[in-house]
Enzyme design. Structure first.
Site, mmCIF file in Angstrom:
data_model
loop_
_atom_site.group_PDB
_atom_site.id
_atom_site.type_symbol
_atom_site.label_atom_id
_atom_site.label_comp_id
_atom_site.label_asym_id
_atom_site.label_seq_id
_atom_site.Cartn_x
_atom_site.Cartn_y
_atom_site.Cartn_z
ATOM 1 N N ASP A 1 -0.086 5.082 0.884
ATOM 2 C CA ASP A 1 -0.341 6.025 1.985
ATOM 3 C C ASP A 1 -0.378 5.278 3.312
ATOM 4 O O ASP A 1 -1.250 4.433 3.520
ATOM 5 C CB ASP A 1 -1.694 6.722 1.776
ATOM 6 C CG ASP A 1 -1.687 7.668 0.583
ATOM 7 O OD1 ASP A 1 -0.596 8.029 0.136
ATOM 8 O OD2 ASP A 1 -2.774 8.050 0.126
ATOM 9 N N ASP B 1 0.880 -1.158 0.000
ATOM 10 C CA ASP B 1 0.000 0.000 0.000
ATOM 11 C C ASP B 1 0.931 1.226 0.000
ATOM 12 O O ASP B 1 2.115 1.100 0.332
ATOM 13 C CB ASP B 1 -0.851 -0.043 1.279
ATOM 14 C CG ASP B 1 -1.623 1.225 1.511
ATOM 15 O OD1 ASP B 1 -2.269 1.702 0.573
ATOM 16 O OD2 ASP B 1 -1.578 1.749 2.646
HETATM 17 P P1 B16 Z 1 -6.707 10.293 -3.775
HETATM 18 P P2 B16 Z 1 -3.808 4.108 -0.202
HETATM 19 C C1 B16 Z 1 -5.685 6.017 -0.244
HETATM 20 O O1 B16 Z 1 -4.397 5.571 -0.529
HETATM 21 C C2 B16 Z 1 -5.717 6.821 1.041
HETATM 22 O O2 B16 Z 1 -5.408 5.989 2.147
HETATM 23 C C3 B16 Z 1 -7.097 7.402 1.231
HETATM 24 O O3 B16 Z 1 -7.138 8.172 2.410
HETATM 25 C C4 B16 Z 1 -7.460 8.271 0.016
HETATM 26 O O4 B16 Z 1 -8.766 8.810 0.135
HETATM 27 C C5 B16 Z 1 -7.346 7.412 -1.229
HETATM 28 O O5 B16 Z 1 -6.042 6.883 -1.344
HETATM 29 C C6 B16 Z 1 -7.650 8.198 -2.489
HETATM 30 O O6 B16 Z 1 -6.643 9.135 -2.687
HETATM 31 O O7 B16 Z 1 -7.739 11.282 -3.357
HETATM 32 O O8 B16 Z 1 -5.292 10.824 -3.796
HETATM 33 O O9 B16 Z 1 -7.074 9.621 -5.095
HETATM 34 O O10 B16 Z 1 -3.843 3.954 1.287
HETATM 35 O O11 B16 Z 1 -4.666 3.115 -0.956
HETATM 36 O O12 B16 Z 1 -2.405 4.202 -0.759
HETATM 37 MG MG MG Z 2 -2.870 3.122 3.372
#
Ligand code: B16
Ligand code: MG
Length: 227
Positions: free
Chosen positions: A14, A12
């Site tokens: 984030d 993953d």
């Molecule tokens: P974006 P991951 C996710 O990333 C985040 O944890 C989540 O908080 C966020 O809303 C989502 O990506 C979408 O991100 O707005 O930048 O498209 O944890 O899957 O790496």
């Molecule tokens: Mg994450």
């Protein structure tokens, strides 16, 4: 002990490679405040691993405003949050890679095991570029083509397929509850990173506790018991 070769490790982004969760939180909090909705860090836990529009739905539901906006208005709100988030992302540098992640990646690569990325973030390539990690992953699942966000296994299955790996012989690493559910639903071995995460096959409190030898031992033990 049955010695199943590990075919891939899927990360993953984030919360595992870097901590952008705080930037997401700051941007969502500002938008929520404009709508008269209060969110805190505890509520933000629910947004981890959840797509942008699904996150907005959760915030609107919290403020009992679920039915107050058209799809177009919601798209506009999500765009506004994203513009703020992207502005915060400009602060990100290679110093923001979480502790011991480079060492973990090196150890995996030294064994010739391919690594993939399963982030539902549409900003994943921008984040990787800021961290100077572009080119590090053998396959990056494209969030824009994923129909169902975590906890659905689609993104982890896509990453495994892109790496030519069998999910049952692969490992996923996640910091979010929705992400652990997604890994388990894909049939992979789930490594969790976080102080209050449940459901993982192997759990550490923070990335500086991730040791490739220990993950491998736990995976081998798990496959010996379950196959
Ligand atoms: P974006 P991951 C996710 O990333 C985040 O944890 C989540 O908080 C966020 O809303 C989502 O990506 C979408 O991100 O707005 O930048 O498209 O944890 O899957 O790496
Ligand atoms: Mg994450």
């Amino acid at each position: 002990m049955a010695d199943k070769p590990i075919e891939a490790v899927v990360f993953d982004l984030d919360g595992v490679i870097t901590d952008t969760a705080h930037f997401h939180y700051v941007a969502w909090k500002k938008l929520a405040e404009q709508l008269g909705i209060t969110i805190d860090e505890a509520f933000n836990e629910q947004l981890k691993g959840v797509s942008r529009l699904d996150s907005l739905e959760l915030i609107l539901r919290k403020g009992k405003q679920k039915y107050e906006y058209t799809e177009m208005e919601k798209e506009r709100m999500a765009d506004e949050k994203n513009a703020h988030y992207c502005q915060l992302l400009t602060q990100l540098t290679p110093n923001d890679i979480l502790p011991d992640i480079p060492e973990l990646i090196t150890s995996i690569k030294e064994e010739g095991i391919p690594i993939g990325l399963a982030s539902v973030s549409k900003n994943a390539t921008t984040v990787l570029r800021s961290l100077r990690l572009e080119g590090t992953f053998d396959y990056i699942a494209d969030a824009a083509r994923i129909k169902r966000s975590k906890p659905d296994p689609e993104i982890f299955l896509t990453a495994c397929a892109g790496l030519g790996a069998d999910p049952r012989h692969s490992i996923g690493i996640e910091d979010a509850a929705a992400g652990i559910l997604a890994i388990k639903a894909s049939g992979m071995f789930a490594v969790g990173v976080g102080p209050s995460l449940s459901g993982a096959d192997y759990l550490v409190e923070s990335t500086d506790r991730l040791r490739w030898d220990e993950i491998k031992s736990s995976y081998l033990m798990h496959t010996a018991i379950n196959h």
